[in-house]
Design a protein around this motif. Structure first.
Motif: not given
Ligand code: 6PG
Length: 238
Positions: A105-106, A170-176
């Motif tokens: 899960s993000p 159209d997405t979810v990203r994980i980011t600093l």
């Protein structure tokens, strides 16, 4: 500080030398923490680094600035790109390579990654982890890491890692996030190609309309842009 090089290979060579300078300071009891950029631009740099002999990579911890919400063996994974072009080729201990778990899960992956960073990376007086070097790319829309124009993560001022919904992809990203990017000792952007010229000019204009990459203003750390002449073709030279 922005440096313009004739070709992408010249950008990668200059970036290699900067990375090696940072790594040379690493000690067994005082490792350095480096954040790797995703996308395609850094691949040239990573391949050059993989070919350098005698580097004490065992004193380096490798992190990621962002990740797509895919497993680590997926073709879109920034971790996979870095492994194939660089990390699998060097002697970096597996325990020193820290990937964002894009398959989870993000929100959970972001929380876990933030906790891992806080457990290993020394922090400043404000309690923000201080990376020795953060490598970043920039999209042709001026995004960096996964801080895309118009997305919620741009406003994040307390969490160091977030899950960021990116409607335009159209997405979810994980980011600093900006707080940890701007706490770094060194930030190096690598930007090449005509397609980035407009965004780079907009970043360098540094006004209220500047795209997300302009928000990376490390202090007291050093900010460097290594760009090729194609990406610099729209810069106003005074
Ligand atoms: C990603 C990167 C992203 C990248 C830019 C530029 O996950 O895609 O972290 O911020 O640096 O999109 O990508 P290119 O180097 O492929 O142009």
């Amino acid at each position: 500080m922005i440096e313009v090089f004739p070709t992408p290979d010249d950008v990668a060579t200059a970036a290699r030398d900067l990375v090696l300078n940072v790594v040379a300071r690493a000690e067994p009891t005082n490792p350095v923490h480096i954040v790797l950029a995703g996308g395609s631009t850094p691949a040239n740099l990573y391949k050059l680094l993989a070919r350098v002999d005698g580097v004490r990579w065992e004193n380096v911890h490798f992190w990621f600035g962002d990740e797509r919400t895919v497993p680590g063996d997926h073709d879109d994974s920034n971790y996979k790109m870095a492994m194939e072009t660089f990390l699998a080729e060097i002697s970096a201990p597996e325990g020193n390579i820290h990937r964002m778990r894009g398959e989870d899960s993000p929100e959970e992956a972001a929380e876990a990654y933030a906790a891992l960073i806080r457990s290993l990376v020394p922090h400043n007086d404000d309690g923000i982890p201080v990376f020795d070097l953060i490598l970043l790319g920039m999209g042709d829309d001026g995004h960096t890491a996964s801080l895309f124009p118009g997305t919620e993560a741009l406003a994040e001022q307390s969490e160091i890692v977030v899950a960021n919904e990116v409607p335009q992809q159209d997405t979810v990203r994980i980011t600093l996030t900006y707080p940890v990017l701007n706490a770094a000792r060194n930030v190096l952007f690598l930007v090449t190609g005509e397609g980035k010229a407009e965004a780079l000019a907009a970043v360098m204009a540094d006004d209220e309309d500047s795209p997300p990459a302009a928000g990376v203003q490390p202090h007291p750390g050093e900010l460097r842009w290594y760009v090729d002449s194609a990406a610099a073709s729209r810069l106003v030279t005074d």
